[in-house]
Design a protein around this motif. Structure first.
Motif, mmCIF file in Angstrom:
data_model
loop_
_atom_site.group_PDB
_atom_site.id
_atom_site.type_symbol
_atom_site.label_atom_id
_atom_site.label_comp_id
_atom_site.label_asym_id
_atom_site.label_seq_id
_atom_site.Cartn_x
_atom_site.Cartn_y
_atom_site.Cartn_z
ATOM 1 N N ARG A 66 0.814 -1.208 0.000
ATOM 2 C CA ARG A 66 0.000 0.000 0.000
ATOM 3 C C ARG A 66 0.854 1.266 0.000
ATOM 4 O O ARG A 66 1.747 1.425 0.840
ATOM 5 N N VAL A 67 0.569 2.180 -0.949
ATOM 6 C CA VAL A 67 1.231 3.483 -1.016
ATOM 7 C C VAL A 67 0.173 4.538 -1.322
ATOM 8 O O VAL A 67 -0.878 4.241 -1.905
ATOM 9 N N ASP A 68 0.468 5.773 -0.945
ATOM 10 C CA ASP A 68 -0.450 6.886 -1.168
ATOM 11 C C ASP A 68 0.168 7.899 -2.126
ATOM 12 O O ASP A 68 1.384 8.149 -2.071
ATOM 13 N N VAL A 69 -0.659 8.474 -2.970
ATOM 14 C CA VAL A 69 -0.296 9.647 -3.764
ATOM 15 C C VAL A 69 -1.094 10.812 -3.201
ATOM 16 O O VAL A 69 -2.329 10.752 -3.112
ATOM 17 N N VAL A 70 -0.398 11.866 -2.806
ATOM 18 C CA VAL A 70 -1.049 12.994 -2.146
ATOM 19 C C VAL A 70 -1.562 13.979 -3.204
ATOM 20 O O VAL A 70 -0.798 14.461 -4.044
ATOM 21 N N GLY A 71 -2.847 14.253 -3.160
ATOM 22 C CA GLY A 71 -3.459 15.188 -4.108
ATOM 23 C C GLY A 71 -4.859 14.736 -4.450
ATOM 24 O O GLY A 71 -5.170 13.550 -4.412
ATOM 25 N N SER A 72 -5.699 15.691 -4.796
ATOM 26 C CA SER A 72 -7.091 15.350 -5.118
ATOM 27 C C SER A 72 -7.475 15.752 -6.539
ATOM 28 O O SER A 72 -8.605 15.499 -6.961
ATOM 29 N N GLY A 73 -6.551 16.359 -7.267
ATOM 30 C CA GLY A 73 -6.864 16.794 -8.625
ATOM 31 C C GLY A 73 -6.710 15.672 -9.640
ATOM 32 O O GLY A 73 -6.283 14.559 -9.320
ATOM 33 N N VAL A 122 10.720 2.618 -6.257
ATOM 34 C CA VAL A 122 9.621 2.878 -7.195
ATOM 35 C C VAL A 122 9.483 4.365 -7.477
ATOM 36 O O VAL A 122 9.421 4.798 -8.635
ATOM 37 N N PHE A 123 9.466 5.191 -6.426
ATOM 38 C CA PHE A 123 9.181 6.607 -6.622
ATOM 39 C C PHE A 123 10.415 7.411 -7.034
ATOM 40 O O PHE A 123 10.264 8.521 -7.552
ATOM 41 N N THR A 124 11.595 6.860 -6.846
ATOM 42 C CA THR A 124 12.782 7.500 -7.430
ATOM 43 C C THR A 124 12.680 7.472 -8.949
ATOM 44 O O THR A 124 12.999 8.452 -9.636
ATOM 45 N N ALA A 125 12.198 6.326 -9.478
ATOM 46 C CA ALA A 125 12.010 6.217 -10.926
ATOM 47 C C ALA A 125 10.903 7.147 -11.410
ATOM 48 O O ALA A 125 11.012 7.773 -12.477
ATOM 49 N N VAL A 126 9.834 7.293 -10.615
ATOM 50 C CA VAL A 126 8.737 8.196 -10.993
ATOM 51 C C VAL A 126 9.231 9.638 -11.043
ATOM 52 O O VAL A 126 8.938 10.384 -11.994
ATOM 53 N N ALA A 127 9.985 10.050 -10.038
ATOM 54 C CA ALA A 127 10.515 11.415 -10.011
ATOM 55 C C ALA A 127 11.481 11.645 -11.164
ATOM 56 O O ALA A 127 11.520 12.738 -11.754
ATOM 57 N N LEU A 163 0.394 4.187 -11.878
ATOM 58 C CA LEU A 163 1.242 3.346 -11.023
ATOM 59 C C LEU A 163 0.565 2.006 -10.730
ATOM 60 O O LEU A 163 1.215 0.964 -10.747
ATOM 61 N N GLN A 164 -0.727 2.065 -10.476
ATOM 62 C CA GLN A 164 -1.473 0.834 -10.186
ATOM 63 C C GLN A 164 -1.409 -0.117 -11.376
ATOM 64 O O GLN A 164 -1.186 -1.325 -11.216
ATOM 65 N N ASP A 165 -1.592 0.419 -12.583
ATOM 66 C CA ASP A 165 -1.582 -0.426 -13.780
ATOM 67 C C ASP A 165 -0.191 -0.978 -14.053
ATOM 68 O O ASP A 165 -0.036 -2.150 -14.413
ATOM 69 N N ARG A 166 0.818 -0.141 -13.899
ATOM 70 C CA ARG A 166 2.197 -0.591 -14.151
ATOM 71 C C ARG A 166 2.631 -1.675 -13.162
ATOM 72 O O ARG A 166 3.370 -2.597 -13.511
ATOM 73 N N ALA A 167 2.188 -1.533 -11.931
ATOM 74 C CA ALA A 167 2.664 -2.441 -10.880
ATOM 75 C C ALA A 167 2.142 -3.856 -11.064
ATOM 76 O O ALA A 167 2.754 -4.809 -10.579
ATOM 77 N N ASP A 168 0.986 -3.999 -11.731
ATOM 78 C CA ASP A 168 0.434 -5.322 -12.009
ATOM 79 C C ASP A 168 0.296 -6.158 -10.733
ATOM 80 O O ASP A 168 0.747 -7.302 -10.655
ATOM 81 N N GLY A 169 -0.288 -5.561 -9.696
ATOM 82 C CA GLY A 169 -0.534 -6.276 -8.447
ATOM 83 C C GLY A 169 0.531 -6.087 -7.387
ATOM 84 O O GLY A 169 0.318 -6.467 -6.230
ATOM 85 N N ALA A 170 1.674 -5.510 -7.759
ATOM 86 C CA ALA A 170 2.735 -5.330 -6.762
ATOM 87 C C ALA A 170 2.398 -4.221 -5.776
ATOM 88 O O ALA A 170 2.776 -4.290 -4.600
ATOM 89 N N LEU A 196 4.368 12.882 -2.790
ATOM 90 C CA LEU A 196 3.834 14.219 -3.045
ATOM 91 C C LEU A 196 4.407 14.713 -4.373
ATOM 92 O O LEU A 196 5.582 15.123 -4.437
ATOM 93 N N PRO A 197 3.646 14.648 -5.467
ATOM 94 C CA PRO A 197 4.163 15.083 -6.768
ATOM 95 C C PRO A 197 4.261 16.605 -6.838
ATOM 96 O O PRO A 197 3.712 17.319 -5.998
ATOM 97 N N GLY A 198 4.970 17.064 -7.846
ATOM 98 C CA GLY A 198 5.124 18.502 -8.038
ATOM 99 C C GLY A 198 6.498 18.836 -8.559
ATOM 100 O O GLY A 198 7.280 17.950 -8.959
#
Length: 365
Positions: free
Chosen positions: A50-57, A124-129, A67-74, A100-102
């Motif tokens: 379980r991970v959270d992405v902060v934001g409502s937009g 995971v999120f180092t690659a996203v950034a 991220l959910q689709d890429r992870a394929d259940g991970a 927290l993206p931005g």
């Protein structure tokens, strides 16, 4: 054949059978340890971590779904409205990372919950950034004590307390035929007290695994140790020389691998992950984490797990007492010592031999 070279009839064959019989236990331990440790630890892979992405937009929603689709259940990715909510999820172990993206992306983790899970999330999120062309800032919302930088010191404390406990079973249980049940129960209380005090010294003054909450850790250690000793000593009445193998299965092979001390259940195969919810090692490890790092969140549930194992130990010791009483009441025809044999306490010599044999077999990990 000279007199000096004579051997008592049947002695070599008897000795060989004795050796082969005792070799069976370590061979079974080898197979069991290999299946348990390699099965649980050889290829950790996240599943529904379980991970959270902060934001409502819309952008936060799109990122979470991607991220959910890429992870394929991970991963199990959700969005939360603000940073404070995400941090609260980390402090209740309801998630293992908050992104927290931005323009200056930040990842919040809680290494006290699990250093290995935090490492997976950070990767995971180092690659996203990096895809966004920005360096990632990592913030630790629940760091561990300075004496336990990886958070795995509590696991190795579990190992030390476990070995002290199940090795004591060989001594107390091995003398079971010669000691009253009440005496063995008193020895269990004393041994668990000493083992837990040693564990508290390791955790506090000696290695600084925790910087507060030492009294609570000692209480958990005593409850954990007493449960092992009660179950082991009770089992000895039924398993005899196989008790060492039995307690190794219960309190090493299944226990250490499901404790969450190295990898939490989200990184393990389902079998070991399911044991994590009710096995006593997980109760100790997660109880210490809750007490020391997470303000006592869910602490009562972890204590309940240890209490239930303790109660199971009391029940096992009670069953052992009933079985021994029944054996003593059975007719002893055909089991008396040969005529002319010097009188001695019944079973005393054999009890000493059993203790020595079991101590030789009570290996560590």
């Amino acid at each position: 054949m000279s007199a000096g070279s004579r051997t008592a009839p049947g002695a070599p064959a008897g000795s060989l059978r004795h050796v082969l019989g005792h070799l069976l236990t370590p061979l079974l331990m080898c197979v069991g340890m290999g299946l348990a440790y390699l099965g649980a630890f050889h290829a950790p892979q996240p599943h529904e971590l379980r991970v959270d992405v902060v934001g409502s937009g819309p952008s936060a929603q799109v990122l979470a779904q991607t991220l959910q689709d890429r992870a394929d259940g991970a991963l199990s990715v959700r969005t939360v409205a603000d940073r404070s909510t995400a941090v609260e999820h980390l402090r209740t172990q309801d998630s293992f990372g908050a992104y927290l993206p931005g323009a200056s992306p930040e990842l919040v983790v809680a290494t006290a919950s699990s250093d290995t899970s935090a490492t997976v999330v950070e990767k995971v999120f180092t690659a996203v950034a990096a895809e966004q062309g920005a360096p990632l800032k990592v913030t630790n919302a629940a760091p561990t004590a300075d004496g336990d930088p990886t958070g795995q010191g509590v696991f190795f404390l579990l190992v030390a307390i476990s070995i002290g406990s199940y090795a004591s079973v060989a001594v107390i249980g091995g003398a079971g035929g010669a000691l009253p049940l009440r005496t063995r129960a008193a020895l269990v209380a004393g041994a668990s007290l000493v083992v837990s005090l040693i564990g508290a010294v390791f955790a506090g003054p000696l290695f600084g695994l925790v910087d507060h909450g030492l009294a609570g850790l000692w209480g958990l250690a005593w409850l954990y140790s007493a449960g092992i000793l009660l179950i082991g000593v009770g089992l000895h009445t039924f398993l005899k020389r196989w008790t060492t193998l039995g307690v190794m299965v219960l309190f090493v092979m299944l226990n250490f691998t499901s404790s969450g001390g190295i990898f939490r259940p989200e990184l393990q195969p389902g079998f070991f992950g399911s044991l994590h919810s009710f096995w006593n090692g997980a109760g100790f490890v997660e109880g210490v984490r809750s007490h020391v790092y997470f303000g006592g969140y869910a602490f009562g549930g972890h204590v309940l797990v240890l209490v239930l194992w303790f109660v199971a130990g009391l029940a096992m010791l009670g069953l052992a007492g009933l079985a021994e009483a029944r054996r003593r009441s059975e007719p002893s025809l055909g089991r008396d010592a040969p005529r002319g044999t010097a009188s001695r306490p019944a079973g005393a010599e054999r009890a000493e031999e059993r203790v020595e044999e079991e101590l030789e077999e009570a290996v560590g990990v």
